[in-house]
Design a protein around this motif. Structure first.
Motif, mmCIF file in Angstrom:
data_model
loop_
_atom_site.group_PDB
_atom_site.id
_atom_site.type_symbol
_atom_site.label_atom_id
_atom_site.label_comp_id
_atom_site.label_asym_id
_atom_site.label_seq_id
_atom_site.Cartn_x
_atom_site.Cartn_y
_atom_site.Cartn_z
ATOM 1 N N GLU A 125 105.074 38.432 62.602
ATOM 2 C CA GLU A 125 106.498 38.494 62.926
ATOM 3 C C GLU A 125 107.354 37.907 61.803
ATOM 4 O OE1 GLU A 125 109.614 36.750 66.294
ATOM 5 O OE2 GLU A 125 107.492 36.988 66.795
ATOM 6 N N VAL A 126 106.944 36.756 61.270
ATOM 7 C CA VAL A 126 107.757 36.145 60.218
ATOM 8 C C VAL A 126 107.661 36.934 58.915
ATOM 9 C CG1 VAL A 126 107.626 33.853 61.249
ATOM 10 C CG2 VAL A 126 105.972 34.491 59.508
ATOM 11 N N LEU A 127 106.518 37.567 58.654
ATOM 12 C CA LEU A 127 106.393 38.387 57.443
ATOM 13 C C LEU A 127 107.309 39.605 57.494
ATOM 14 C CD1 LEU A 127 102.533 38.288 56.826
ATOM 15 C CD2 LEU A 127 104.304 37.354 55.309
ATOM 16 N N LYS A 128 107.614 40.066 58.708
ATOM 17 C CA LYS A 128 108.493 41.225 58.859
ATOM 18 C C LYS A 128 109.974 40.852 58.834
ATOM 19 C CE LYS A 128 105.115 43.879 61.535
ATOM 20 N NZ LYS A 128 104.767 44.423 62.888
ATOM 21 N N GLN A 129 110.277 39.567 58.913
ATOM 22 C CA GLN A 129 111.675 39.152 58.856
ATOM 23 C C GLN A 129 112.253 39.502 57.485
ATOM 24 O OE1 GLN A 129 111.444 34.961 59.690
ATOM 25 N NE2 GLN A 129 111.128 35.252 61.894
ATOM 26 N N PRO A 130 113.409 40.171 57.436
ATOM 27 C CA PRO A 130 113.976 40.602 56.145
ATOM 28 C C PRO A 130 114.122 39.471 55.137
ATOM 29 C CG PRO A 130 115.147 41.622 57.956
ATOM 30 C CD PRO A 130 114.220 40.622 58.578
ATOM 31 N N GLU A 131 114.561 38.293 55.596
ATOM 32 C CA GLU A 131 114.770 37.195 54.646
ATOM 33 C C GLU A 131 113.442 36.686 54.089
ATOM 34 O OE1 GLU A 131 115.003 35.347 58.846
ATOM 35 O OE2 GLU A 131 115.533 37.214 57.826
ATOM 36 N N THR A 132 112.392 36.701 54.918
ATOM 37 C CA THR A 132 111.073 36.280 54.442
ATOM 38 C C THR A 132 110.536 37.279 53.430
ATOM 39 O OG1 THR A 132 110.604 35.248 56.582
ATOM 40 C CG2 THR A 132 108.735 35.629 55.116
ATOM 41 N N ALA A 133 110.601 38.555 53.782
ATOM 42 C CA ALA A 133 110.094 39.598 52.883
ATOM 43 C C ALA A 133 110.844 39.588 51.561
ATOM 44 C CB ALA A 133 110.213 40.958 53.562
ATOM 45 N N GLU A 134 112.153 39.424 51.617
ATOM 46 C CA GLU A 134 112.959 39.407 50.387
ATOM 47 C C GLU A 134 112.594 38.203 49.523
ATOM 48 O OE1 GLU A 134 117.683 39.369 49.012
ATOM 49 O OE2 GLU A 134 117.138 39.424 51.132
ATOM 50 N N HIS A 135 112.407 37.059 50.158
ATOM 51 C CA HIS A 135 112.022 35.844 49.445
ATOM 52 C C HIS A 135 110.699 36.045 48.711
ATOM 53 C CE1 HIS A 135 111.581 31.158 49.689
ATOM 54 N NE2 HIS A 135 111.303 31.633 48.490
ATOM 55 N N LEU A 136 109.712 36.581 49.397
ATOM 56 C CA LEU A 136 108.395 36.774 48.794
ATOM 57 C C LEU A 136 108.419 37.839 47.701
ATOM 58 C CD1 LEU A 136 106.264 36.587 52.055
ATOM 59 C CD2 LEU A 136 106.382 34.859 50.246
ATOM 60 N N ARG A 137 109.119 38.929 47.945
ATOM 61 C CA ARG A 137 109.191 39.984 46.928
ATOM 62 C C ARG A 137 109.919 39.507 45.678
ATOM 63 N NH1 ARG A 137 110.050 43.632 51.588
ATOM 64 N NH2 ARG A 137 108.110 44.817 51.854
ATOM 65 N N GLY A 138 110.848 38.572 45.863
ATOM 66 C CA GLY A 138 111.534 38.008 44.707
ATOM 67 C C GLY A 138 110.607 37.236 43.798
ATOM 68 N N MET A 139 109.454 36.853 44.312
ATOM 69 C CA MET A 139 108.442 36.153 43.509
ATOM 70 C C MET A 139 107.243 37.067 43.224
ATOM 71 S SD MET A 139 108.609 32.377 45.252
ATOM 72 C CE MET A 139 108.535 33.021 46.924
ATOM 73 N N ASN A 140 107.491 38.377 43.265
ATOM 74 C CA ASN A 140 106.474 39.391 42.946
ATOM 75 C C ASN A 140 105.289 39.373 43.909
ATOM 76 O OD1 ASN A 140 107.856 40.324 40.538
ATOM 77 N ND2 ASN A 140 107.190 38.418 39.580
ATOM 78 N N MET A 141 105.556 38.973 45.161
ATOM 79 C CA MET A 141 104.529 39.018 46.197
ATOM 80 C C MET A 141 104.900 40.085 47.224
ATOM 81 S SD MET A 141 103.840 35.013 47.056
ATOM 82 C CE MET A 141 103.983 33.746 45.803
ATOM 83 N N THR A 142 103.924 40.855 47.648
ATOM 84 C CA THR A 142 104.139 41.864 48.681
ATOM 85 C C THR A 142 103.649 41.332 50.020
ATOM 86 O OG1 THR A 142 103.826 43.663 47.097
ATOM 87 C CG2 THR A 142 103.604 44.213 49.434
ATOM 88 N N PRO A 143 104.513 41.221 51.035
ATOM 89 C CA PRO A 143 104.049 40.780 52.356
ATOM 90 C C PRO A 143 103.067 41.798 52.933
ATOM 91 C CG PRO A 143 106.458 40.733 52.199
ATOM 92 C CD PRO A 143 105.958 41.492 51.005
ATOM 93 N N ILE A 144 102.000 41.311 53.554
ATOM 94 C CA ILE A 144 100.968 42.210 54.078
ATOM 95 C C ILE A 144 100.820 42.087 55.589
ATOM 96 C CG2 ILE A 144 98.555 42.902 53.976
ATOM 97 C CD1 ILE A 144 100.103 43.534 51.429
ATOM 98 N N GLY A 145 100.331 40.955 56.080
ATOM 99 C CA GLY A 145 100.092 40.812 57.518
ATOM 100 C C GLY A 145 98.705 41.290 57.895
ATOM 101 N N GLY A 146 98.616 42.039 58.974
ATOM 102 C CA GLY A 146 97.334 42.566 59.415
ATOM 103 C C GLY A 146 96.821 41.893 60.674
ATOM 104 N N ALA A 147 95.822 42.506 61.284
ATOM 105 C CA ALA A 147 95.197 41.991 62.501
ATOM 106 C C ALA A 147 93.789 41.482 62.182
ATOM 107 C CB ALA A 147 95.133 43.091 63.563
ATOM 108 N N PRO A 148 93.282 40.529 62.959
ATOM 109 C CA PRO A 148 92.003 39.889 62.629
ATOM 110 C C PRO A 148 90.841 40.841 62.376
ATOM 111 C CG PRO A 148 93.119 38.635 64.326
ATOM 112 C CD PRO A 148 93.943 39.884 64.124
ATOM 113 N N ASP A 149 90.665 41.837 63.216
ATOM 114 C CA ASP A 149 89.535 42.752 63.025
ATOM 115 C C ASP A 149 89.625 43.492 61.698
ATOM 116 O OD1 ASP A 149 88.527 41.963 65.433
ATOM 117 O OD2 ASP A 149 88.928 43.835 66.509
ATOM 118 N N GLY A 150 90.812 43.965 61.376
ATOM 119 C CA GLY A 150 90.996 44.680 60.119
ATOM 120 C C GLY A 150 90.801 43.783 58.921
ATOM 121 N N ILE A 151 91.260 42.536 59.027
ATOM 122 C CA ILE A 151 91.110 41.595 57.917
ATOM 123 C C ILE A 151 89.646 41.252 57.699
ATOM 124 C CG2 ILE A 151 91.757 39.318 57.048
ATOM 125 C CD1 ILE A 151 94.287 39.592 58.858
ATOM 126 N N LYS A 152 88.897 41.073 58.781
ATOM 127 C CA LYS A 152 87.462 40.813 58.650
ATOM 128 C C LYS A 152 86.767 41.939 57.903
ATOM 129 C CE LYS A 152 86.539 37.722 62.565
ATOM 130 N NZ LYS A 152 85.828 37.545 63.849
#
Length: 331
Positions: free
Chosen positions: A282-309
């Protein structure tokens, strides 16, 4: 070499929770309902100031605001991320001690080290916070201005072209070994204890190549103290739109990025894992969070536990092949 799990297929990580995980979460509603009721500690298995530390602090701040409880960050670097990871692996599995880690302690260290005091596969993945593109940069007077020219020069001078990294088994080291393997070249690895000295040696002409994160070398490239020949992501990076991908430059299917993950101790209740996963997404999808991270050349990802495993298992196998082929050990 066929490379799986590119940025084009990151959505595979963002899959729905498996049926068994959902059932376990439903069986433990009380654990999640009261969580969190006190301070949550996030142990960062790297020094302060880097991409992992920044991402962890951004997420911690947003979670604290969302749930009304402190999320504090504690840096515990050392042994390629093993020290901080071991501390979390041995912590009480109640959701109040979490891990922020880059790939090594979750994937490659189990192959690099003869013995670990924890089982990476037993940790409960919560989310991939961000992905950071890696790049291929060379010293300004290096006799190549394109990837094709670099490969030709390296083939004509086997073993004479060197590349630096932050240490044995780090992502830049393994990326260089993978590059040599798929291009049929022989490169000489020069390990350092950190990023700054390696970058300084490249600028001074003591190093030929670096496979470093974009944020580590972008300033030097902009100041024309280094040349960027390619990005190691499947798609071009908006921050450097004129720089081709490895694929575009002729090394097909090549990918190397640095991702930052959050995880919980083994046997953390599924309901708490699910709640943390949902909150982080939820916080990764927040526009201000995503903009903050992208400003530092990071792409927000997220994901669910099974997929991450599944993703982490794939990465362990992919880089494990590179480690074994190059006969790399960290002990």
């Amino acid at each position: 070499m066929q490379v799986k799990f590119s940025a084009l297929v990151w959505p595979l990580v963002v899959v729905a929770l498996g049926a068994s995980c959902v059932q376990n979460a439903l069986a433990q509603p009380d654990a999640a309902a009261a969580y969190p009721s006190r301070t949550v500690k996030i142990i960062v298995s790297a020094p302060p100031g880097g991409g992992l530390d920044i991402a962890a602090r951004v997420i911690a701040d947003r979670l604290a605001k969302m749930w009304g409880q402190p999320f504090v960050v504690e840096n515990r670097p050392g042994a390629g991320g093993n020290l901080g990871t071991e501390a979390v692996a041995q912590a009480e599995p109640d959701g109040y001690t979490l891990l922020a880690a880059q790939p090594a302690p979750l994937t490659t260290n189990v192959v690099l080290y003869k013995k670990l005091n924890f089982d990476p596969a037993a940790l409960e993945p919560l989310a991939i916070m961000t992905s950071i593109p890696n790049t291929l940069v060379v010293r300004t007077d290096f006799p190549a201005n394109s990837l094709a020219e670099l490969i030709a020069y390296a083939k004509a001078n086997p073993g004479k072209v060197n590349f630096g990294s932050q240490g044995v088994g780090t992502t830049p080291h393994l990326t260089g070994e993978l590059f040599a393997r798929v291009t049929g070249t022989k490169l000489t690895h020069v390990p350092y204890r950190g990023t700054a000295q390696a970058v300084n040696d490249l600028i001074a002409g003591h190093l030929d190549l670096l496979f470093f994160q974009l944020d580590s070398v972008r300033e030097q490239v902009q100041a024309k103290r280094a040349k960027m020949l390619a990005v190691t992501t499947p798609q071009r990076v908006p921050a450097v739109p004129d720089v081709p991908t490895m694929d575009e430059a002729g090394v097909k299917g090549f990918r190397s990025d640095t991702w930052n993950a959050l995880a919980a101790p083994p046997k953390t209740p599924a309901a708490i894992v699910a709640k943390l996963n949902a909150g982080i997404n939820e916080v990764l999808k927040q526009p201000e969070t995503a903009e903050h991270l992208r400003g530092m050349n990071m792409t927000p990802i997220g994901g669910a536990p099974d997929g991450i495993k599944a993703f982490i298992k794939n990465e362990t196998e992919r880089w494990g092949d590179v480690i074994r082929a190059a006969k790399i050990t960290a002990d």
